[in-house]
Design an enzyme around this catalytic site. Structure first.
Site: not given
Length: 478
Positions: A227, A298, A452, A185-186
């Site tokens: 991600g 979430r 981020d 992911g990021d």
């Protein structure tokens, strides 16, 4: 050569592969048939293929020995989730008379492909815990075959803790690799580019690392989505598809992107490429940390909780507007060959603009911040390489009106409607909390910064935008 039971005359030049139908009776090129051609820029690789079976041998079939030329085709946007075209691996197949002929053609095509500026040596980071824990499966099932066809030699590191990729990049021999590929992911991507930029700071400035603006990084980075949000991939390719990203990496497609540096007490704390937010987005990130077991959902759950109890925070923000032909409310979006990103940067000193009051949210968008939940993003007209970020400021507002704003972003792609939203295209900004009895780093009347997807607790920061610091192996939508 024969392709699909038809005889063709095939020619290979330095830049392309072409074929034209040949008449079986006259053994000459048939009149009225156009020459088909594929540029080697769009060829991934070639290989010889031995299609053996006793049935074909006894019937004296001529398609036992095959040459496969691998390329890609685009899937229409109606089949995709975002703005970009989905790329799919495919191949042209030519039947050859002998295995030697197929091998010679395969070798000649691959030799010409090596003349192109493409990655051959890469270091692959795989985060097996990102998103839905599918990163390893994505590499094995979708990426490894593409890299093998493209003659890419990978060195693989499977991360097992937070900060693992950061520490590995610090000791990598960067001269021995062409690209660093992140499958996750990021967060994994953030570890890699932060490590690269900090390594440059140490190499060039030694003891003064963190006191100087970053310079362009010479190491290219590829990102394959696995991600929760995949925001960077979505902004650079138009959709989050592992095969599309792997093909663009293997073919060496390049896109330069801006980076922001986040300063505190006159020292760089970290770098970011996508988003920085205070107020609502900081509160959501803080609350979601205790619900990691829920996976990507979430963020939706914590977002709903935060809207029900939406807070506002006293502060003072100062910014300098950028000198560029683009504006945050433009209808033009950043695409391949964007004229605004290619403009010559104009250097000039702008005056600081100061705003004070109570804010529900402050957002800085280096990219459009689009995602599967918001195809156009928080700032649809933000550019990848113009050296600016879009600063979005929300005054104190109740939860219902802020929910209406989020609805406009997600479903109507009109984020800047309403009188409580201000947006500016800036090169830098400063923020400090002005709440009563403020205690730096632990004030309950202050929010947190979401940088981020990473939490930052200091409320007073100075943010600067730096133009086209990183080179991603990705192709923007056309």
């Amino acid at each position: 050569m024969i392709r699909r039971s038809k005889r063709y005359k095939v020619q290979l030049s330095l830049y392309s592969l072409s074929w034209e139908k040949v008449s079986k009776k006259k053994k000459a090129i048939s009149s009225g048939h156009k020459t088909s051609e594929i540029s080697l820029v769009n060829v991934l690789g070639a290989c010889s293929h031995f299609n053996f079976s006793l049935k074909r041998v006894f019937r004296k079939k001529t398609d036992i020995f095959r040459l496969r030329v691998y390329t890609y085709k685009r899937v229409s946007r109606s089949c995709c989730q975002g703005e970009g075209d989905k790329w799919k691996l495919c191949y042209l197949q030519f039947n050859c008379g002998t295995l030697k002929t197929a091998q010679e053609w395969s070798k000649n095509i691959n030799v010409r492909l090596k003349l192109l500026n493409r990655p051959r040596r890469c270091h692959v980071f795989i985060n097996p815990f990102s998103g839905e824990n599918t990163a390893s499966q994505i590499y094995n099932n979708k990426v490894s075959n593409i890299f093998q066809i493209a003659d890419i030699s990978p060195t693989i590191t499977v991360t097992n803790r937070r900060g693992h990729a950061y520490s590995v990049v610090q000791t990598l021999d960067l001269n021995s690799i062409d690209v660093i590929v992140c499958i996750g992911g990021d967060g994994l991507f953030g570890e890699v580019y932060n490590s690269l930029l900090w390594r440059q700071q140490k190499d060039f400035h030694h003891s003064e690392a963190g006191l100087h603006d970053p310079i362009p990084c010479h190491v290219k980075i590829g990102l394959i989505p696995a991600g929760s949000t995949n925001g960077v991939v979505f902004c650079t390719t138009g959709l989050a598809d592992p095969v599309t990203s792997a093909l663009q990496i293997a073919m060496g497609r390049e896109t330069s992107i801006d980076v922001i540096s986040v300063w505190h007490n006159n020292r760089i704390e970290r770098f970011a490429t996508n988003f920085i937010g205070y107020g609502f987005f900081g509160d959501v990130l803080k609350d979601s940390e205790i619900y990691r077991w829920m996976g990507p959902t979430r963020y939706d759950f914590s977002g709903f909780k935060t809207i029900l109890n939406l807070g506002s925070y006293k502060g003072e923000i100062m910014f300098k507007e950028g000198i560029t032909s683009g504006q945050p409310k433009d209808r033009r979006i950043c695409k391949k060959g964007c004229a605004i990103c290619q403009e010559r940067q104009i250097t000039g000193e702008r005056q600081w603009v100061k705003l004070s009051g109570e804010f529900a949210s402050i957002e800085g968008c280096i990219m459009s911040c689009c995602s599967p939940q918001a195809n156009k993003g928080l700032s649809p007209a933000a550019h990848l390489g113009d050296g600016c970020l879009d600063l979005i400021i929300h005054r104190s507002v109740n939860g219902l009106r802020y929910f209406r704003y989020l609805t406009n972003v997600a479903f109507f792609s009109e984020p800047f409607t309403g009188d409580l939203v201000d947006v500016y295209r800036v090169t830098e900004f400063k923020f400090k909390a002005t709440c009563r009895d403020h205690v730096p780093g632990s004030c309950r009347r202050c929010s947190y910064w979401n940088i981020d997807g990473e939490l930052y607790t200091e409320s007073e920061i100075h943010v600067k935008a730096h133009r086209q610091i990183l080179t991603l192996l990705a192709s923007q939508p056309e």
